[in-house]
Scaffold this active site. Structure first.
Site, PDB file in Angstrom:
ATOM      1  N   VAL A   1       0.810  -1.222   0.000  1.00 43.85           N
ATOM      2  CA  VAL A   1       0.000   0.000   0.000  1.00 43.85           C
ATOM      3  C   VAL A   1       0.840   1.267   0.000  1.00 43.85           C
ATOM      4  O   VAL A   1       0.289   2.371  -0.064  1.00 43.85           O
ATOM      5  CB  VAL A   1      -0.971   0.050   1.206  1.00 43.85           C
ATOM      6  CG1 VAL A   1      -1.943  -1.102   1.163  1.00 43.85           C
ATOM      7  CG2 VAL A   1      -0.219   0.086   2.528  1.00 43.85           C
ATOM      8  N   LYS A   2       2.168   1.142   0.051  1.00 44.90           N
ATOM      9  CA  LYS A   2       3.026   2.322   0.089  1.00 44.90           C
ATOM     10  C   LYS A   2       3.237   2.889  -1.317  1.00 44.90           C
ATOM     11  O   LYS A   2       2.731   2.362  -2.308  1.00 44.90           O
ATOM     12  CB  LYS A   2       4.360   1.977   0.747  1.00 44.90           C
ATOM     13  CG  LYS A   2       4.252   1.484   2.188  1.00 44.90           C
ATOM     14  CD  LYS A   2       3.582   2.505   3.094  1.00 44.90           C
ATOM     15  CE  LYS A   2       3.761   2.213   4.577  1.00 44.90           C
ATOM     16  NZ  LYS A   2       3.289   0.925   5.038  1.00 44.90           N
ATOM     17  N   ILE A   3       4.026   3.964  -1.395  1.00 43.37           N
ATOM     18  CA  ILE A   3       4.193   4.672  -2.666  1.00 43.37           C
ATOM     19  C   ILE A   3       4.812   3.766  -3.724  1.00 43.37           C
ATOM     20  O   ILE A   3       4.363   3.718  -4.869  1.00 43.37           O
ATOM     21  CB  ILE A   3       5.030   5.952  -2.474  1.00 43.37           C
ATOM     22  CG1 ILE A   3       4.200   7.037  -1.776  1.00 43.37           C
ATOM     23  CG2 ILE A   3       5.477   6.520  -3.816  1.00 43.37           C
ATOM     24  CD1 ILE A   3       4.121   6.967  -0.304  1.00 43.37           C
TER      25      ILE A   3
END
Length: 382
Positions: free
Chosen positions: A187-189
């Site tokens: 879910v991170k960049i």
């Protein structure tokens, strides 16, 4: 269901992983240093050490700074539990500092008050784990002044903030941080499926981190105690862990870094669309520090209180919109309550936690999907 966050996987990402599968290396091969170099070059860091998660990176960061029994580590309640647990893994005492009501990052004024009280009682922290919440850097100008006065080290938990900037510098190269930690969770960049990384300007810290991620083992000839055994020789010089990242993960991560600017541009465009569309609604939108540029890992809104937040959460979930809460205050988790923390200890973090709701924001979120989120939220609130 529209999730609050998710990965964006391209054909190039798939090809990078497939190339590793067809190579001679699946674990500790050439993809790992390529990934480290890609991130270090992007943010402007001197040293980068990739590991299997940001939690592992935080643990190693504490160990590399000498955190152990008798040490004191401070962080904020508004974070994932790993920001505090990393100190407990080393046997250290954990303390908390409240958050600022606008940025939801550490409150530098509260930090100063607590440091002054700690100095009076001879209980100053050894390390501060600052958290760049939702992608926004903390007030590092104020933290740098306090670091110089009180002598603590800084681990910047930038799990949300790769690509964020403060002034002319990117997070990962801020001089106040002894170590910066990134997360590459889906879910991170950017993602490496699971993964984390430590960045530092200190070559000694980086060398220690590289040993600690692989059982404390040293193979570099110039650092061995016994140099006459032969090419097969290695030494365990300290107690480390198996926190290695694989070539498969590193290949995906390096491929993702090539698209980081596009990811950031899309997240910032989505945040601006939210800012404009939600301006007339009875909620508080995220505030941004004037000299910083957020990576917008999250887009947290504040509602009137816990009861309204629960109603809005349930209505949006029923409508197929995967909103989430970030975060439950760490000091109110049963584990930390057993150490003496209680409701009311950090009132701003608790006030925030009762009202916050993270709206979907990720690179592949379409305008029409975001419009659906906005329309549903508007209907629920009105």
């Amino acid at each position: 269901m529209i999730p609050y966050g998710r990965q964006s996987i391209s054909h190039e990402d798939l090809a990078a992983v497939e190339a590793v599968l067809r190579s001679d290396w699946l674990t500790q091969g050439p993809a790992v240093p390529r990934f480290e170099a890609a991130v270090a070059d992007y943010v402007g860091a001197r040293q980068a050490v990739a590991v299997n998660s940001a939690t592992s990176a935080l643990h190693i960061a504490c160990a590399a700074l000498g955190v152990g029994p008798g040490s004191r580590v401070w962080t904020v309640p508004n974070t994932f539990v790993a920001s505090a647990n990393c100190a407990r893994y080393c046997g250290a005492e954990v303390g908390f500092v409240d958050i600022d009501s606008r940025s939801y990052c550490i409150d530098a004024a509260d930090l100063e008050r607590r440091l002054q009280a700690a100095r009076a009682s001879a209980s100053l922290p050894d390390v501060l784990v600052s958290v760049d919440f939702a992608g926004q850097p903390c007030d590092y100008e104020a933290i740098a002044k306090l670091k110089a006065e009180f002598g603590f080290r800084v681990i910047e938990d930038a799990s949300h903030a790769i690509g964020a900037t403060l002034g002319d510098l990117r997070v990962g190269a801020l001089p106040v941080a002894d170590i910066t930690v990134f997360s590459f969770h889906p879910v991170k960049i950017v993602t490496s499926a699971e993964g984390g990384m430590l960045l530092t300007a200190d070559a000694r810290i980086a060398d220690s981190a590289r040993r600690l991620r692989s059982h404390g083992i040293e193979r570099e000839l110039t650092r061995l105690e016994n140099k006459d055994e032969g090419g097969w020789y290695y030494e365990q010089q300290e107690l480390g862990w198996n926190y290695r990242i694989t070539d498969l993960q590193a290949a995906l991560g390096a491929s993702q870094v090539a698209r980081i600017d596009a990811f950031l541009a899309r997240r910032r465009a989505l945040a601006l669309r939210y800012d404009n569309a939600l301006a007339a609604l009875p909620l508080q939108r995220p505030w941004q520090r004037p000299n910083a540029l957020s990576a917008y890992h999250l887009y947290p809104i504040l509602l009137r209180g816990a009861e309204q937040r629960r109603q809005v959460y349930e209505r949006l979930r029923e409508a197929g919109i995967g909103v989430q809460v970030h975060y439950l205050p760490v000091h109110l988790q049963p584990y930390y309550r057993a150490q003496g923390f209680a409701p009311g200890d950090f009132p701003v973090a608790e006030w925030y936690a009762d009202r916050t709701l993270s709206l979907p924001i990720y690179a592949d979120l379409t305008d029409s999907e975001q419009d659906r989120v906005i329309a549903t939220l508007t209907e629920v609130l009105r």
